[in-house]
Scaffold this motif. Structure first.
Motif, PDB file in Angstrom:
ATOM      1  N   MET A 161       0.838  -1.207   0.000  1.00 48.00           N
ATOM      2  CA  MET A 161       0.000   0.000   0.000  1.00 48.00           C
ATOM      3  C   MET A 161       0.873   1.258   0.000  1.00 48.00           C
ATOM      4  O   MET A 161       0.597   2.221  -0.705  1.00 48.00           O
ATOM      5  N   HIS A 162       1.918   1.211   0.799  1.00 44.83           N
ATOM      6  CA  HIS A 162       2.813   2.371   0.890  1.00 44.83           C
ATOM      7  C   HIS A 162       3.477   2.623  -0.468  1.00 44.83           C
ATOM      8  O   HIS A 162       3.545   3.755  -0.951  1.00 44.83           O
ATOM      9  N   TYR A 163       3.927   1.547  -1.098  1.00 40.46           N
ATOM     10  CA  TYR A 163       4.569   1.660  -2.410  1.00 40.46           C
ATOM     11  C   TYR A 163       3.623   2.302  -3.434  1.00 40.46           C
ATOM     12  O   TYR A 163       4.008   3.212  -4.175  1.00 40.46           O
ATOM     13  N   LEU A 164       2.370   1.831  -3.428  1.00 42.02           N
ATOM     14  CA  LEU A 164       1.395   2.389  -4.377  1.00 42.02           C
ATOM     15  C   LEU A 164       1.212   3.886  -4.146  1.00 42.02           C
ATOM     16  O   LEU A 164       1.147   4.670  -5.090  1.00 42.02           O
ATOM     17  N   ASP A 165       1.121   4.279  -2.872  1.00 37.05           N
ATOM     18  CA  ASP A 165       0.963   5.704  -2.564  1.00 37.05           C
ATOM     19  C   ASP A 165       2.172   6.516  -3.030  1.00 37.05           C
ATOM     20  O   ASP A 165       2.026   7.609  -3.579  1.00 37.05           O
ATOM     21  N   ILE A 166       3.368   5.962  -2.800  1.00 38.00           N
ATOM     22  CA  ILE A 166       4.598   6.680  -3.178  1.00 38.00           C
ATOM     23  C   ILE A 166       4.651   6.908  -4.682  1.00 38.00           C
ATOM     24  O   ILE A 166       4.865   8.031  -5.148  1.00 38.00           O
ATOM     25  N   VAL A 167       4.414   5.829  -5.446  1.00 39.16           N
ATOM     26  CA  VAL A 167       4.567   5.974  -6.904  1.00 39.16           C
ATOM     27  C   VAL A 167       3.375   6.708  -7.528  1.00 39.16           C
ATOM     28  O   VAL A 167       3.538   7.446  -8.500  1.00 39.16           O
ATOM     29  N   GLY A 168       2.204   6.537  -6.953  1.00 37.63           N
ATOM     30  CA  GLY A 168       1.046   7.288  -7.452  1.00 37.63           C
ATOM     31  C   GLY A 168       1.204   8.769  -7.167  1.00 37.63           C
ATOM     32  O   GLY A 168       0.976   9.610  -8.025  1.00 37.63           O
ATOM     33  N   GLY A 169       1.626   9.072  -5.934  1.00 35.15           N
ATOM     34  CA  GLY A 169       1.886  10.468  -5.555  1.00 35.15           C
ATOM     35  C   GLY A 169       2.938  11.094  -6.439  1.00 35.15           C
ATOM     36  O   GLY A 169       2.875  12.276  -6.770  1.00 35.15           O
ATOM     37  N   THR A 213       6.656   8.387 -11.766  1.00 32.32           N
ATOM     38  CA  THR A 213       7.960   8.753 -12.327  1.00 32.32           C
ATOM     39  C   THR A 213       9.097   8.348 -11.392  1.00 32.32           C
ATOM     40  O   THR A 213      10.258   8.640 -11.661  1.00 32.32           O
ATOM     41  N   ASN A 214       8.772   7.678 -10.290  1.00 30.83           N
ATOM     42  CA  ASN A 214       9.794   7.309  -9.303  1.00 30.83           C
ATOM     43  C   ASN A 214      10.684   6.200  -9.844  1.00 30.83           C
ATOM     44  O   ASN A 214      10.291   5.440 -10.734  1.00 30.83           O
ATOM     45  N   ASN A 215      11.874   6.087  -9.272  1.00 30.65           N
ATOM     46  CA  ASN A 215      12.713   4.921  -9.492  1.00 30.65           C
ATOM     47  C   ASN A 215      12.132   3.796  -8.629  1.00 30.65           C
ATOM     48  O   ASN A 215      12.119   3.896  -7.403  1.00 30.65           O
ATOM     49  N   PRO A 216      11.617   2.710  -9.256  1.00 27.98           N
ATOM     50  CA  PRO A 216      10.918   1.682  -8.481  1.00 27.98           C
ATOM     51  C   PRO A 216      11.769   1.073  -7.356  1.00 27.98           C
ATOM     52  O   PRO A 216      11.243   0.784  -6.281  1.00 27.98           O
ATOM     53  N   GLU A 217      13.063   0.903  -7.605  1.00 28.46           N
ATOM     54  CA  GLU A 217      13.922   0.300  -6.579  1.00 28.46           C
ATOM     55  C   GLU A 217      13.988   1.193  -5.337  1.00 28.46           C
ATOM     56  O   GLU A 217      13.998   0.714  -4.206  1.00 28.46           O
ATOM     57  N   LEU A 218      14.054   2.503  -5.568  1.00 30.12           N
ATOM     58  CA  LEU A 218      14.162   3.435  -4.446  1.00 30.12           C
ATOM     59  C   LEU A 218      12.831   3.545  -3.704  1.00 30.12           C
ATOM     60  O   LEU A 218      12.789   3.612  -2.472  1.00 30.12           O
ATOM     61  N   ALA A 219      11.732   3.546  -4.471  1.00 28.97           N
ATOM     62  CA  ALA A 219      10.407   3.614  -3.835  1.00 28.97           C
ATOM     63  C   ALA A 219      10.173   2.367  -2.980  1.00 28.97           C
ATOM     64  O   ALA A 219       9.629   2.437  -1.877  1.00 28.97           O
ATOM     65  N   CYS A 273      28.188  13.419 -11.363  1.00 33.48           N
ATOM     66  CA  CYS A 273      26.902  12.801 -11.013  1.00 33.48           C
ATOM     67  C   CYS A 273      25.771  13.418 -11.813  1.00 33.48           C
ATOM     68  O   CYS A 273      25.663  14.637 -11.907  1.00 33.48           O
ATOM     69  N   ARG A 274      24.912  12.562 -12.334  1.00 37.19           N
ATOM     70  CA  ARG A 274      23.719  13.061 -13.011  1.00 37.19           C
ATOM     71  C   ARG A 274      22.674  13.437 -11.982  1.00 37.19           C
ATOM     72  O   ARG A 274      22.579  12.823 -10.920  1.00 37.19           O
ATOM     73  N   LEU A 275      21.900  14.441 -12.291  1.00 33.80           N
ATOM     74  CA  LEU A 275      20.810  14.840 -11.406  1.00 33.80           C
ATOM     75  C   LEU A 275      19.490  14.424 -12.045  1.00 33.80           C
ATOM     76  O   LEU A 275      19.303  14.616 -13.249  1.00 33.80           O
ATOM     77  N   VAL A 276      18.607  13.846 -11.240  1.00 36.52           N
ATOM     78  CA  VAL A 276      17.304  13.440 -11.782  1.00 36.52           C
ATOM     79  C   VAL A 276      16.204  14.351 -11.237  1.00 36.52           C
ATOM     80  O   VAL A 276      16.263  14.798 -10.090  1.00 36.52           O
ATOM     81  N   ASP A 277      15.223  14.604 -12.061  1.00 35.15           N
ATOM     82  CA  ASP A 277      14.039  15.403 -11.667  1.00 35.15           C
ATOM     83  C   ASP A 277      14.406  16.715 -10.995  1.00 35.15           C
ATOM     84  O   ASP A 277      13.709  17.171 -10.086  1.00 35.15           O
ATOM     85  N   ILE A 278      15.491  17.329 -11.450  1.00 38.97           N
ATOM     86  CA  ILE A 278      15.910  18.561 -10.789  1.00 38.97           C
ATOM     87  C   ILE A 278      15.075  19.746 -11.273  1.00 38.97           C
ATOM     88  O   ILE A 278      15.145  20.850 -10.723  1.00 38.97           O
ATOM     89  N   ASP A 279      14.238  19.488 -12.262  1.00 40.29           N
ATOM     90  CA  ASP A 279      13.362  20.559 -12.758  1.00 40.29           C
ATOM     91  C   ASP A 279      12.013  20.544 -12.053  1.00 40.29           C
ATOM     92  O   ASP A 279      11.076  21.204 -12.476  1.00 40.29           O
ATOM     93  N   THR A 280      11.898  19.792 -10.960  1.00 38.79           N
ATOM     94  CA  THR A 280      10.617  19.796 -10.256  1.00 38.79           C
ATOM     95  C   THR A 280      10.793  20.054  -8.764  1.00 38.79           C
ATOM     96  O   THR A 280      11.599  19.411  -8.101  1.00 38.79           O
ATOM     97  N   GLY A 303      14.970  10.660  -7.214  1.00 41.37           N
ATOM     98  CA  GLY A 303      14.442   9.427  -7.792  1.00 41.37           C
ATOM     99  C   GLY A 303      13.486   8.697  -6.868  1.00 41.37           C
ATOM    100  O   GLY A 303      12.648   7.914  -7.309  1.00 41.37           O
ATOM    101  N   VAL A 304      13.609   8.949  -5.562  1.00 36.85           N
ATOM    102  CA  VAL A 304      12.773   8.241  -4.586  1.00 36.85           C
ATOM    103  C   VAL A 304      11.310   8.645  -4.764  1.00 36.85           C
ATOM    104  O   VAL A 304      10.418   7.805  -4.787  1.00 36.85           O
ATOM    105  N   HIS A 305      11.089   9.934  -4.883  1.00 36.99           N
ATOM    106  CA  HIS A 305       9.717  10.452  -4.879  1.00 36.99           C
ATOM    107  C   HIS A 305       9.216  10.806  -6.273  1.00 36.99           C
ATOM    108  O   HIS A 305       8.092  11.293  -6.401  1.00 36.99           O
TER     109      HIS A 305
END
Lengths: 565, 240
Positions: A149-157, A161-167, A314-321, A467-469
């Motif tokens: 349930m927590h995973y679904l909330d994290i990726v839905g929220g 676009t989350n990295n599934p491993e981190l979520a 290091c590459r930056l992910v989702d730094i535009d949000t 990537g987590v969120h």
């Protein structure tokens, strides 16, 4: 009464509509299709003119907010030819840069796993966004809940676009993080039967917010900080330097990160630290004031870790949000932009416009909630104007007392009561004027599930990592992120230092960076990392004087190795 | 509407107040906090500034007035300046903290761990300076006496909103460290007196045993449409 007469009429309307709102309940949630339209039209992330493509580095060609692009494309604060990196001041296994929740827990776990640890903190130990976190920490530990349930909330929220491993890591580690913090002495709110008192939050499908009144982050941070101090005395394996931010990473000839150059903010002296692993835990960037927004962030939140990690590849992910918290204080001006915890809505307060009408469900995900407020104020003209020209919506806190009984606010929200009573506003009886405020960096340094980055020897944890969120974080998942990835980084770094053999220290990466800047025609960019914002009123400055933190008016290399003053 | 507002604002003259930063005279507009007034006067703060929101205790400040030498205390980010205020920031105080290993500190019946760690507690003579000093308005002397009796629960209750600014210790004539004592008391309570609930331990165990691994693995691999469906169809528990 502290609200000026010009706002009193609207305040009265809020009072008048209470019985009707109580009867009707919260307004409906926004369907997914409408939500996307609302966000893309009103969320600050979608203002194209506020972004530009980066002109060099691993994210070349990708967009970043203008303010972040400026620091990412900045000049180094050091002249690599003038710094003597052979003159080493500290030799440790793990250097942790930053000491909020992530840096602190990384240090503890690295130490527990056998590493010697040095923490470099820009301000005091624990001066971080962690300490201002109010609402709570998610942990899926109730019987009707699960990591699924927590995973679904994290990726839905995060709009998938989350990295599934981190979520997955975030969800799976969450109950253990709660347990670990309590074992160190964190006092979670409990029910009479000793089970955790858990509240719901925006975008969460279960009640899983663990809180400590509305001082959750403060309680977490003071316990972690105390434990660090105690471990320093017992065996001297954790040490720390306060007011010594990192201004550049060190590498070895084999492409591994091998320490950092720190700068004493008071004496302006350099400290050279050789370390087998570096954990970046520098937190967020609110004090860069993206798009001119006020911020909930602490004084040192200036994206330093992004800058340093970017320069070593290091590459930056989702730094535009970015996350704009829907309830930043809009009045009085002394607290403009400061956080009014989401827990106020969790407990039952509604968001209403100048007529006292609801226009959005109080527990939508934050980007949705913020966008709806901006629409209400900017497009529909239903905001409330303050004497200093700010616009805002009402957060109707007295509804909490009506719904949950008198005394609830004082019990659950002492920090908020205190904050506003200092300015003669009684939130148990009067609503709070709010507007979105710059709160959180959704993205950051790209990491793996063990908090390692693609650059060997460099780990990242907490707000500076991404990537987590995905592109939107839920309430209570940031403090969770700190401890989940802080602990993972500490463990992974301790393991790494047992295997790694460092080569000779080098600043070749800084020379390369400066060359690339020049080739791109960017040699006149300001220096970075920014370290501190410059809020000093600089009327009549001494000519040529460059104050701390000023990012305009770049001074070319002088005689000093460190670009300063 | 907006235009008239700006005109009104321009007409309304901002009142400048005299303030004395460490004795030196400056003028700053009414309505600023001590912190923003320092910045207005050209100070670029390094020490004495943290969260800027009243949570971190970095900006402990002592002030009096040119016409009234009574010493008062505040957090600089939370206190508005007043006419003729004399300001001293005290971002650091050399207080000592007892050394302990939390694992060795399990409170036992008839033992007061706090008194073992902080024997100075016995020297409190009740001047109540600590309470008068606290910018969070906590009943500091009360929880010092609770600590003296080994009542961890009461210390926790009364000291919970402490931001560890250290002003209480700075003003204690006996050198007692109320904020550090309370921190130790709260940690002992959290760690030992309120056990981790069983529902949490059960879940930690289930996760360790891999109970959810297969389903999580499937979720991670599922395509966007499937994930969106699961998300949209998930049942939402009502708020408490």
């Amino acid at each position: 009464m502290a609200y000026p007469a010009s706002m009193e009429e609207s305040k009265r309307k809020v009072e008048e509509t209470r019985p009707r709102r109580l009867e009707k309940g919260p307004c409906a949630r926004i369907p997914e299709a409408e939500r996307e339209e609302l966000v893309s039209k009103f969320h600050p992330d979608y203002r194209k003119e506020q972004f530009r493509e980066l002109r060099l580095g691993p994210n070349k060609g990708r967009p970043a907010p203008l303010e972040i692009a400026d620091v990412l494309e900045g000049n180094s604060r050091i002249d690599p030819d003038k710094v003597d990196i052979e003159n080493i001041d500290y030799e440790v296994d793990v250097l942790v840069i930053g000491c909020g929740g992530a840096g602190g827990s990384a240090a503890l776990l690295a130490e527990e796993n056998g590493a010697s640890v040095l923490i470099a903190s820009k301000l005091r130990l624990g001066d971080a966004n962690t300490i201002g976190a109010q609402a709570g920490t998610q942990g899926c530990d109730r019987a009707n809940d699960s990591p699924i349930m927590h995973y679904l909330d994290i990726v839905g929220g995060g709009h998938f676009t989350n990295n599934p491993e981190l979520a997955e890591a975030l969800a799976k580690d969450s109950p253990d993080v709660i347990r670990w913090l309590e074992s160190l002495g964190v006092n979670w709110d409990k029910e009479p039967d000793n089970s955790y008192h858990e509240l719901s939050g925006g975008g969460a499908s279960r009640r899983r917010m663990h809180s400590c009144r509305d001082y959750t982050g403060l309680e977490e941070m003071r316990v972690i900080r105390d434990e660090i101090r105690q471990r320093n005395w017992h065996g001297k394996k954790i040490d720390w330097l306060e007011f010594e931010p990192a201004i550049e990473l060190l590498m070895d000839g084999k492409g591994q990160v091998a320490g950092a150059i720190l700068m004493n903010l008071e004496t302006k002296r350099m400290t050279i630290v050789r370390a087998k692993a570096v954990i970046m835990a520098t937190g967020g960037l609110g004090r860069t004031h993206i798009q001119g927004f006020p911020t909930t962030n602490h004084y040192g939140a200036t994206a330093d870790g992004l800058v340093l990690a970017y320069r070593v590849g290091c590459r930056l992910v989702d730094i535009d949000t970015m996350q704009y918290h829907p309830t930043g204080a809009a009045f009085p001006p002394q607290v403009l932009g400061l956080l009014v915890t989401e827990k106020v809505r969790t407990l039952g307060a509604e968001i209403v416009n100048c007529d006292g009408e609801q226009f959005v469900h109080p527990l939508e995900a934050r980007d949705t909630e913020a966008s709806a407020e901006i629409r209400e104020c900017k497009e529909r003209g239903k905001g409330v104007a303050t004497p200093t020209g700010e616009l805002g919506c009402w957060l109707d806190s007295p509804m909490i007392e009506i719904k949950r009984g008198e005394g609830t606010i004082r019990r659950e929200l002492p920090a908020m009561v205190r904050q506003f009573s200092r300015f003669n506003i009684d939130i148990t009886k009067e609503p709070i004027l709010v507007y979105p405020t710059l709160h959180y960096q959704n993205g950051g340094i790209m990491i793996e599930a063990d908090a390692s980055t693609p650059v060997p020897g460099l780990f990242a944890a907490g707000e500076c990592e991404g990537g987590v969120h995905g592109r939107n974080r839920l309430i209570g998942n940031s403090t969770l992120d700190l401890f989940v990835f802080g602990r993972r980084a500490g463990r992974a770094a301790a393991k790494w230092v047992k295997e790694v053999k460092l080569g000779k220290l080098t600043l070749e990466h800084v020379r390369k960076w400066q060359r690339e800047l020049k080739e791109a025609g960017l040699e006149s960019m300001p220096v970075s990392p920014m370290l501190l914002p410059n809020y000093a009123n600089q009327e009549k400055p001494v000519p040529g004087f460059q104050p701390l933190g000023q990012i305009s008016g770049y001074t070319p290399f002088g005689d000093r190795a460190v670009r300063w003053i | 509407m907006a235009e008239t507002k700006i005109e009104e604002k321009a007409e309304k003259k901002i009142r400048m107040l005299n303030i004395y930063i460490m004795g030196k005279h400056y003028e700053a507009p009414e309505g600023l906090t001590i912190q923003t007034a320092l910045e207005h006067c050209g100070y670029n703060i390094v020490r004495g500034c943290g969260c800027r929101a009243g949570f971190c205790g970095a900006c402990a400040t002592i002030y009096s007035f040119t016409h009234d030498p009574t010493i008062s205390y505040a957090l600089a980010c939370q206190k508005e300046i007043e006419q003729n205020m004399v300001i001293l920031q005290m971002p650091f105080f050399p207080s000592t903290e007892a050394l302990y290993n939390l694992e060795d500190l399990e409170p036992k019946e008839g033992e007061n761990k706090l008194l073992e760690l902080y024997p100075d507690l016995l020297t409190c003579f009740g001047c109540n300076n600590c309470t008068k000093t606290c910018p969070q308005d906590l009943l500091v002397m009360d929880f010092v006496s609770d600590a003296l009796r080994g009542d961890y629960e009461k210390v926790h209750e009364k000291s919970f909103d402490c931001v560890l600014c250290g002003l209480c210790a700075a003003r204690c004539p006996q050198g007692i460290q109320p904020y550090n004592i309370a921190l130790a008391a709260r940690r002992l309570r959290g760690s030992y007196l309120t056990p981790v609930p069983q529902h949490n331990l059960d879940r930690v165990k289930e996760i360790e045993e891999g109970k959810f691994d297969a389903e999580l693995e499937a979720l991670k691999k599922s395509d966007g449409a499937e994930l969106r469906r699961r998300y949209a169809e998930r049942e939402i528990e009502p708020a408490l």
